[in-house]
Write a protein that holds these residues in place. Structure first.
Motif, short mmCIF file in Angstrom:
data_model
loop_
_atom_site.label_atom_id
_atom_site.label_comp_id
_atom_site.label_asym_id
_atom_site.label_seq_id
_atom_site.Cartn_x
_atom_site.Cartn_y
_atom_site.Cartn_z
N LYS A 157 0.99 -3.96 -13.33
CA LYS A 157 -0.20 -3.17 -13.65
C LYS A 157 -1.48 -4.00 -13.58
O LYS A 157 -2.55 -3.44 -13.37
N ASP A 210 -0.41 -3.72 0.39
CA ASP A 210 0.62 -3.25 -0.53
C ASP A 210 1.76 -4.26 -0.67
O ASP A 210 2.06 -5.01 0.27
N SER A 247 -2.08 -6.18 -11.26
CA SER A 247 -2.34 -6.53 -9.87
C SER A 247 -3.39 -5.62 -9.24
O SER A 247 -3.47 -4.43 -9.53
N SER A 248 -4.19 -6.20 -8.35
CA SER A 248 -5.16 -5.41 -7.60
C SER A 248 -4.52 -4.77 -6.37
O SER A 248 -5.12 -3.91 -5.73
N CYS A 249 -3.30 -5.17 -6.05
CA CYS A 249 -2.55 -4.60 -4.92
C CYS A 249 -1.82 -3.33 -5.35
O CYS A 249 -1.44 -3.18 -6.52
N ILE A 250 -1.61 -2.44 -4.41
CA ILE A 250 -0.76 -1.28 -4.67
C ILE A 250 0.68 -1.77 -4.65
O ILE A 250 1.11 -2.47 -3.74
N LYS A 307 4.53 -0.62 -4.51
CA LYS A 307 5.46 0.46 -4.18
C LYS A 307 6.85 0.03 -4.61
O LYS A 307 7.28 -1.08 -4.29
N THR A 308 7.53 0.90 -5.35
CA THR A 308 8.89 0.58 -5.78
C THR A 308 9.86 1.49 -5.04
O THR A 308 9.60 2.69 -4.87
N GLY A 317 5.92 1.54 -10.60
CA GLY A 317 5.28 1.45 -9.30
C GLY A 317 4.18 2.47 -9.12
O GLY A 317 4.23 3.57 -9.69
N ASP A 318 3.17 2.13 -8.32
CA ASP A 318 2.10 3.09 -8.01
C ASP A 318 2.65 4.23 -7.16
O ASP A 318 2.20 5.36 -7.27
N TYR A 319 3.59 3.91 -6.31
CA TYR A 319 4.33 4.90 -5.52
C TYR A 319 5.80 4.56 -5.69
O TYR A 319 6.19 3.40 -5.60
N ARG A 320 6.63 5.58 -5.94
CA ARG A 320 8.04 5.36 -6.23
C ARG A 320 8.93 6.17 -5.30
O ARG A 320 8.65 7.33 -5.03
#
Length: 137
Positions: free
Chosen positions: A92, A69, A94-97, A99-100, A117-120
């Motif tokens: 978007k 991540d 990126s292959s990585c997750i 997190k913002t 972010g994928d997780y915010r």
């Protein structure tokens, strides 16, 4: 077989690396800090800025090293919308997750990055802001 770098390529890598560290990129812990004006620094930014080139460089280095991540820590007054949209597009892709996390303030263009972010996460002490255009008629 490794490619031998030319003098100007080495200078460019050193410039990007030094600029990354100066602008809050932590390669070891995979943290990118978004703290300056997005896009070209304005007169009130104190010279700090965050742009697509810097972000793309940091992401490329981190993606090459692992698939772990990546964290974007945001405390930003905002800036140029198109620059923020380029950063969102790169996130978007990126292959990585990604997190913002927002602290302090995430204004205008920085809010777009926060929401991508994928997780915010947002601190209860953070003030987000999006400008809403009003059209008469």
């Amino acid at each position: 077989m490794s490619k031998k770098l030319k003098s100007n390529e080495i200078e460019e890598l050193i410039f990007h690396h030094d600029q990354s560290i100066e602008n809050g990129i932590d390669f070891k812990n995979r943290i990118i800090r978004v703290t300056g004006a997005i896009g070209d620094p304005g007169p009130l930014s104190g010279g700090k800025y965050f742009d697509f080139d810097l972000f793309d460089y940091a992401m490329t280095i981190m993606e090459k090293s692992s698939n772990e991540d990546i964290i974007l820590r945001i405390n930003c007054p905002g800036g140029e919308c198109y620059e923020a949209l380029a950063i969102v597009g790169r996130m978007k892709a990126s292959s990585c997750i990604i997190k913002t996390e927002a602290f302090g303030h995430a204004m205008s263009a920085a809010t777009l990055i926060l929401m991508a972010g994928d997780y915010r996460k947002m601190s209860k002490y953070c003030i987000p802001m999006l400008k809403r255009n009003h059209h008469s008629g």
